[in-house]
Design a protein around this motif. Structure first.
Motif, short mmCIF file in Angstrom:
data_model
loop_
_atom_site.label_atom_id
_atom_site.label_comp_id
_atom_site.label_asym_id
_atom_site.label_seq_id
_atom_site.Cartn_x
_atom_site.Cartn_y
_atom_site.Cartn_z
N LEU A 1 -42.91 51.25 32.48
CA LEU A 1 -43.05 52.37 33.25
C LEU A 1 -43.96 53.45 32.82
CD1 LEU A 1 -39.14 52.73 34.33
CD2 LEU A 1 -40.96 52.20 35.87
N VAL A 2 -44.03 53.48 31.75
CA VAL A 2 -44.97 54.72 30.91
C VAL A 2 -46.47 54.58 31.39
CG1 VAL A 2 -45.84 55.22 28.80
CG2 VAL A 2 -43.58 54.14 28.73
N GLU A 3 -47.02 53.50 32.11
CA GLU A 3 -48.16 53.26 32.62
C GLU A 3 -48.37 54.22 33.93
OE1 GLU A 3 -50.45 51.52 30.88
OE2 GLU A 3 -49.12 50.86 29.46
N PHE A 4 -47.21 54.14 34.62
CA PHE A 4 -47.19 54.75 36.02
C PHE A 4 -46.63 56.07 35.89
CE2 PHE A 4 -45.70 50.14 36.41
CZ PHE A 4 -46.66 50.00 37.27
N GLU A 5 -47.75 57.04 35.49
CA GLU A 5 -47.29 58.30 35.04
C GLU A 5 -47.15 59.47 36.36
OE1 GLU A 5 -51.30 60.67 33.70
OE2 GLU A 5 -50.51 59.10 32.21
N ALA A 6 -47.87 58.83 37.48
CA ALA A 6 -47.83 59.58 38.69
C ALA A 6 -46.87 59.45 39.66
CB ALA A 6 -49.25 59.64 39.48
N LEU A 7 -45.73 58.39 39.39
CA LEU A 7 -45.10 57.81 40.34
C LEU A 7 -44.23 59.02 41.13
CD1 LEU A 7 -43.56 54.74 38.74
CD2 LEU A 7 -44.88 54.86 40.76
N ARG A 8 -43.98 58.90 42.44
CA ARG A 8 -43.25 59.86 43.09
C ARG A 8 -41.73 59.03 43.46
NH1 ARG A 8 -48.01 62.13 42.07
NH2 ARG A 8 -48.03 64.17 42.97
N VAL A 9 -42.10 57.68 43.58
CA VAL A 9 -40.84 56.78 44.35
C VAL A 9 -40.94 55.31 43.44
CG1 VAL A 9 -40.52 55.42 46.29
CG2 VAL A 9 -41.32 57.77 46.62
N VAL A 10 -39.71 55.22 43.07
CA VAL A 10 -39.26 53.98 42.32
C VAL A 10 -38.08 53.33 43.10
CG1 VAL A 10 -38.37 52.84 40.15
CG2 VAL A 10 -40.25 54.55 40.06
N LEU B 1 -34.98 55.03 54.50
CA LEU B 1 -36.53 54.93 54.94
C LEU B 1 -36.63 56.46 55.26
CD1 LEU B 1 -38.95 53.90 56.01
CD2 LEU B 1 -38.06 53.80 58.30
N VAL B 2 -35.93 57.26 55.71
CA VAL B 2 -35.91 58.59 56.09
C VAL B 2 -36.16 59.28 54.73
CG1 VAL B 2 -34.90 60.88 56.44
CG2 VAL B 2 -34.97 59.01 57.97
N ARG B 3 -35.57 58.97 53.72
CA ARG B 3 -35.52 59.86 52.24
C ARG B 3 -36.87 59.30 51.66
NH1 ARG B 3 -29.39 57.79 51.02
NH2 ARG B 3 -28.24 59.39 52.50
N LEU B 4 -37.28 58.14 52.15
CA LEU B 4 -38.73 57.68 51.16
C LEU B 4 -39.76 58.50 51.86
CD1 LEU B 4 -38.07 53.77 51.21
CD2 LEU B 4 -38.52 55.00 49.25
N TRP B 5 -39.87 58.54 53.15
CA TRP B 5 -40.79 59.29 54.12
C TRP B 5 -40.90 61.02 53.24
CZ3 TRP B 5 -39.22 58.25 59.63
CH2 TRP B 5 -39.61 56.74 60.02
N ILE B 6 -39.60 61.49 52.90
CA ILE B 6 -39.50 62.40 52.38
C ILE B 6 -40.13 62.75 50.94
CG2 ILE B 6 -37.97 64.68 51.63
CD1 ILE B 6 -36.20 63.54 54.01
N ALA B 7 -39.71 61.73 50.24
CA ALA B 7 -40.44 61.86 48.85
C ALA B 7 -41.84 61.43 48.57
CB ALA B 7 -39.69 60.57 48.12
N GLU B 8 -42.40 60.69 49.62
CA GLU B 8 -43.74 60.23 49.79
C GLU B 8 -44.73 61.12 50.13
OE1 GLU B 8 -45.29 57.67 48.74
OE2 GLU B 8 -43.86 56.06 48.76
N GLY B 9 -44.02 62.72 50.74
CA GLY B 9 -44.58 63.79 51.24
C GLY B 9 -45.16 63.95 52.52
N PHE B 10 -44.41 63.01 53.42
CA PHE B 10 -45.04 62.69 54.64
C PHE B 10 -44.51 63.64 55.64
CE2 PHE B 10 -45.21 57.89 54.07
CZ PHE B 10 -46.54 58.07 53.15
N ILE B 11 -43.19 64.31 55.13
CA ILE B 11 -42.58 65.22 55.99
C ILE B 11 -42.50 66.51 55.68
CG2 ILE B 11 -40.26 65.46 57.21
CD1 ILE B 11 -41.44 62.81 57.57
N SER B 12 -42.80 67.52 56.67
CA SER B 12 -42.77 68.94 56.37
C SER B 12 -41.84 69.63 57.20
CB SER B 12 -44.23 69.60 56.61
OG SER B 12 -45.21 69.20 55.75
N GLU B 13 -41.14 70.86 56.90
CA GLU B 13 -40.32 71.50 57.95
C GLU B 13 -41.02 71.97 58.89
OE1 GLU B 13 -38.45 74.69 55.53
OE2 GLU B 13 -37.36 73.27 54.08
N GLU B 14 -40.23 71.72 60.06
CA GLU B 14 -41.13 72.14 61.20
C GLU B 14 -40.07 73.10 62.11
OE1 GLU B 14 -42.27 68.82 63.65
OE2 GLU B 14 -43.50 68.11 61.80
#
Length: 911
Positions: free
Chosen positions: A546-555, A448-461
């Motif tokens: 998968l070619v249809e999903f060109e903007a994927l950040r998470v699979v 879950l932690v890695r997914l949050w980071i990959a989705e861009g929800f987490i910034s360094e603080e």
């Protein structure tokens, strides 16, 4: 606050940070680009500020929600434009450094085509920004009122305060336990004030339990009061409310309407100073609120008591800090109590339930998860409907929707919303993300932690890495009782099993797929989908390529038949992919295109059959988490992947010594999990020496977790691991090998070591003394080859922080007074043959924080009566413990007795 608001905040905040970082790089210095980026950042910063104001609204208007949706889509498209732009101009340099990459491509940017492409896209985005701003102004959203209901709000806790005792289920045991604890020392010399904190998430019955305890013991006190605090406490009003209640009991009349906060507190202290008082403070939400309230209650010597209820663990700990205080954690109802409450409210009893509704009732109860408020609310709804299976099926399928729309469930919705609305925006975003997983799905913390980071929800603080920030968010959600942890570990970590898909429309979660859904997906524009989570076990061929999903950040794929073939086509097109997780023993090879994923941060193929990685995978220099199946060969050149923080599954002896040597260059490594093949030490001596050399280098860096597996074979080379790995927090060995003694590198200087799992030739008191000096140790698991022939004594001077202690082989251990003062979980294998010669005594009562114990009685060379005597002694010790820990006794005698009992029952049944 609506989910759509929270999810947009989680999109916009990281984008502003990304544009700021982009301005600092050479791309931002290129002619024309810097000005455009700065303009976009300025506009988005203003929108973000407006969004922060809207997050403060518990129920924003429909116009506000519609505007926020537009902002979210705009933010997604801006990020996609810049990500694709950077990738396009740097596609031939994806393996170079960031600054070097921009220097090499600056010349290319000067071409008319490149500049026109990004310029046209930015112009389109700026036009959309103007449109969004105009809509906000034309609709006067800042002046728009929040949505309100047509009737006055009712305090959702009232039903708990006036519940009839006959209607309550599962309260008697906890009520009597807490009531006895609160009054048991009223005749002793200890007359200090005590505080009981009752903690748990909304709807568990904290207020009901506190009220029942209050009713049972209020006669023991001179004066009493019950007050509710809520999220925005009015301290003056709360204090005056207490004064009114205790003054009424004193038959005195005072006009307190004009008193200020200071005078009210002073008067209350005066009233209570010489009294034995009982105060219930219900629903406290913050540390400052408790700090302000507690000063009104004097520390007298009359055995006074305060009961606090809260949803937040940290607040509960703050309220009950002393050894005389107590924190009680609420639990969900058992299956038996859940059924009793459910059927009692609908039919009067379970026996009165029609047979055709039994199965659907069980399914509905499973959705309620033992939450009393949920059971009461759903059963109230069902009691008003026709007792027909089809009708109940409709209710079961629409429980989530009904929570929002049905007035009979309004109380439950209100109580749950209180907890959600109290969260800061960043936590709301992370919480809502859980909605992409199926119901009753267990989510590992690390995943879950890695997914949050990959989705861009987490910034360094504040100097913390993204990983550290994400983990702090996870623990905060548990602390605020917003997610339910399962399998809690010694360090408070765990897995979690909630939310709403609204606000995550660019995230596709496929939990089933039929022809209708496949057709719908085929007609959709999937170019903007950013996350693809698939939990189906068959039908993968119906998914678009998968070619249809060109903007994927998470699979994220579960084990699905045909997955190995599906992923072979189009993987190289996912140039923005940051997280890839694959499951399935049918996957024996990774697609060659994976080496083109230059932004990939997590590659998780632990549960696949992949044994060898593509050679060029070492070009993925941004990869931080490389989680492979056990026995995987280390790729040559792995030393280039210096961003790696977690590496698991590599086989040392199956790799070249040059590859093993490359591990020493991974100076950012936090976790290393490797295995070695069985065999004689001489056969793999060079591999062992190279691994030890790498460990010495990593030990001087930041290595925190090391696990080494070698089922048959020696780990003797680890005896000479020097210098000390000062950063090490966890060490786990999975092997038949036993250290002769506690290794010399395990020393008090390891001030961060919190988890230790090792095998020893012999367990001695000297060894235990050495281990007891590890000041940060939270979990200790020991196995040994030679059973001790005498009793081992654990003194009260060591293991100051230990919470979990596991002895896997037969021994006889006695805990002395003061031993392991923080221990909560104990697992012992006790040699009854040794214990009987000394008189059976474990000293369990000296483990003052013990919550549960599992005792295995090693009955070798003893009689059945001696086994029974040992079991009786353990039971007696546990019964005398003030915490009433849960103690489970096991052993061959118990198993044989149980088998004999079952056989006898079967014979009786046959007769």
């Amino acid at each position: 606050m609506e989910p759509v608001v929270s999810s947009t905040h989680g999109t916009l905040a990281p984008l502003v940070a990304k544009l700021t970082a982009l301005l600092a790089d050479e791309c931002g210095r290129l002619k024309g680009v810097r000005r455009e980026i700065r303009s976009l950042r300025s506009e988005l910063t203003s929108m973000h500020a407006a969004l922060k104001e809207y997050t403060k609204q518990e129920d924003p208007s429909d116009q506000v929600k519609a505007w926020i949706s537009l902002v979210r889509e705009l933010a997604y498209d801006i990020e996609d434009v810049f990500d694709k732009f950077i990738k396009r101009i740097g596609k031939d340099n994806h393996h170079g450094g960031f600054k070097d990459f921009f220097r090499k491509t600056a010349r290319r940017l000067k071409t008319l085509g490149s500049r026109r492409g990004i310029a046209n896209q930015i112009d389109d985005l700026k036009a959309r920004i103007r449109q969004v701003k105009e809509l906000k102004n034309s609709y006067k959203l800042d002046d728009a009122p929040c949505s309100t209901s047509s009737h006055a709000a009712v305090d959702p806790r009232l039903h708990a305060l006036f519940a009839e005792e006959a209607h309550l289920v599962g309260v008697d045991g906890p009520r009597d336990d807490l009531a006895n604890w609160l009054v048991k020392e009223e005749n002793s010399s200890n007359k200090h004030r005590r505080v009981l904190s009752i903690v748990g998430f909304g709807g568990l019955g904290k207020t009901t339990l506190a009220d029942q305890v209050y009713r049972k013991i209020h006669g023991h006190f001179h004066c009493r009061a019950f007050v509710s605090v809520s999220q925005k406490p009015d301290i003056k009003k709360i204090v005056k409310d207490v004064i009114s209640q205790v003054s009424c009991q004193d038959k005195s009349k005072q006009d307190i309407s004009e008193w200020d906060e200071k005078k009210s507190i002073a008067k209350l202290r005066e009233l209570l100073q010489d009294k034995r008082y009982l105060i219930i403070i219900d629903d406290i939400w913050s540390k400052p609120a408790w700090d302000a309230i507690k000063c009104a209650f004097p520390e007298n010597s009359h055995s006074s008591r305060i009961i606090v209820t809260t949803r937040i663990v940290d607040v509960a700990r703050l309220c009950s800090p002393g050894s005389d205080d107590r924190m009680y954690e609420m639990e969900v109802l058992s299956d038996i109590h859940s059924r009793r409450l459910f059927f009692k409210r609908i039919f009067g009893s379970e026996e009165s339930c029609p047979p055709m509704l039994k199965e659907i009732s069980n399914e509905i109860l499973k959705k309620c998860g033992g939450l009393p408020l949920a059971i009461i609310s759903i059963s109230s709804l069902l009691s008003s409907r026709t007792a027909v299976k089809e009708e109940w099926e409709k209710i079961k399928r629409s429980i989530g929707f009904a929570l929002e729309k049905n007035q009979s469930l309004e109380t439950m919705s209100t109580i749950l919303s209180l907890s959600y609305n109290h969260l800061p925006p960043n936590l709301k975003t992370c919480l809502l993300y859980l909605s992409i997983f199926p119901e009753d799905y267990i989510i590992e913390r690390e995943r879950l932690v890695r997914l949050w980071i990959a989705e861009g929800f987490i910034s360094e603080e504040c100097g913390q890495s993204q990983q550290e920030v994400a983990e702090s968010y996870f623990y905060e959600l548990i602390n605020k009782s917003m997610v339910q942890p399962v399998g809690i570990g010694y360090d408070g970590g765990g897995q979690t099993s909630l939310a709403n898909h609204q606000g995550f429309i660019r995230r596709l979660s496929v939990q089933y797929i039929d022809q209708e859904l496949a057709s719908a997906l085929a007609s959709e524009d999937l170019r903007h989908v950013r996350s693809l989570t698939v939990t189906i076990t068959s039908g993968i061929e119906r998914l678009p390529s998968l070619v249809e999903f060109e903007a994927l950040r998470v699979v994220d794929f579960a084990d699905c038949e045909g997955l190995g073939q599906y992923i072979m086509n189009g993987m190289e097109k996912l140039i923005q992919l940051r997280y890839l997780r694959l499951r399935g023993r049918g996957i024996s090879k990774l697609p060659s295109g994976i080496v083109m994923l230059g932004d990939l941060e997590t590659l998780d193929i632990q549960y696949t059959a992949v044994q060898e990685l593509p050679d060029k995978i070492v070009q993925l220099t941004k990869l931080q988490h490389l989680i492979t199946a056990g026995g995987t060969k280390i790729p040559d050149g792995i030393g280039n992947m210096m961003s790696l923080r977690v590496v698991t599954g590599f086989n040392i002896t199956g790799s070249s010594t040059h590859a093993v040597e490359g591990l020493r260059n991974l100076t950012s490594l936090d976790e290393l999990n490797v295995d070695l093949d069985s065999g004689k030490s001489d056969e793999y001596k060079s591999h062992e020496e190279m691994l030890l050399s790498s460990l010495r280098k990593l030990g001087r860096c930041k290595l925190q977790y090391l696990q080494i597996t070698r089922i048959d074979g020696s780990l003797e080379f680890l005896e000479s691991w020097f210098p000390l790995p000062y950063s090490l927090q966890k060490f786990h060995m999975s092997s038949s090998y036993c250290f002769t003694d506690v290794p010399k590198w395990i020393a008090p200087a390891l001030t961060s070591l919190s988890y230790l799992d090792i095998n020893l030739t012999e367990l001695t008191e000297e060894g235990l003394h050495t281990l007891g000096e590890l000041s940060a140790l939270l979990c200790l698991k020991l196995c040994w080859e030679k059973d001790p022939e005498e009793r081992l004594t654990i003194q009260g001077t060591g293991f100051p922080c230990l919470k979990e202690f596991v002895l896997s082989d037969g021994a006889y251990v006695t805990f002395m007074e003061g031993a392991m003062p923080k221990l909560e979980n104990l697992r012992l294998s006790v040699a009854v043959s040794v214990a009987k010669t000394c008189g059976f005594y474990l000293g369990i009562e000296h483990l003052t924080c013990l919550k549960q114990a599992r005792i295995w009685l090693d009955n070798e060379d003893v009689t059945t009566s001696e086994s029974k005597a040992a079991a009786a002694a353990v039971t007696k010790e546990a019964g005398a413990h003030p915490n009433r820990p849960i103690v489970t006794i096991e052993g061959r005698w118990y198993e044989e007795a149980a088998a004999s009992h079952e056989e006898k029952n079967n014979e009786d049944g046959d007769n």
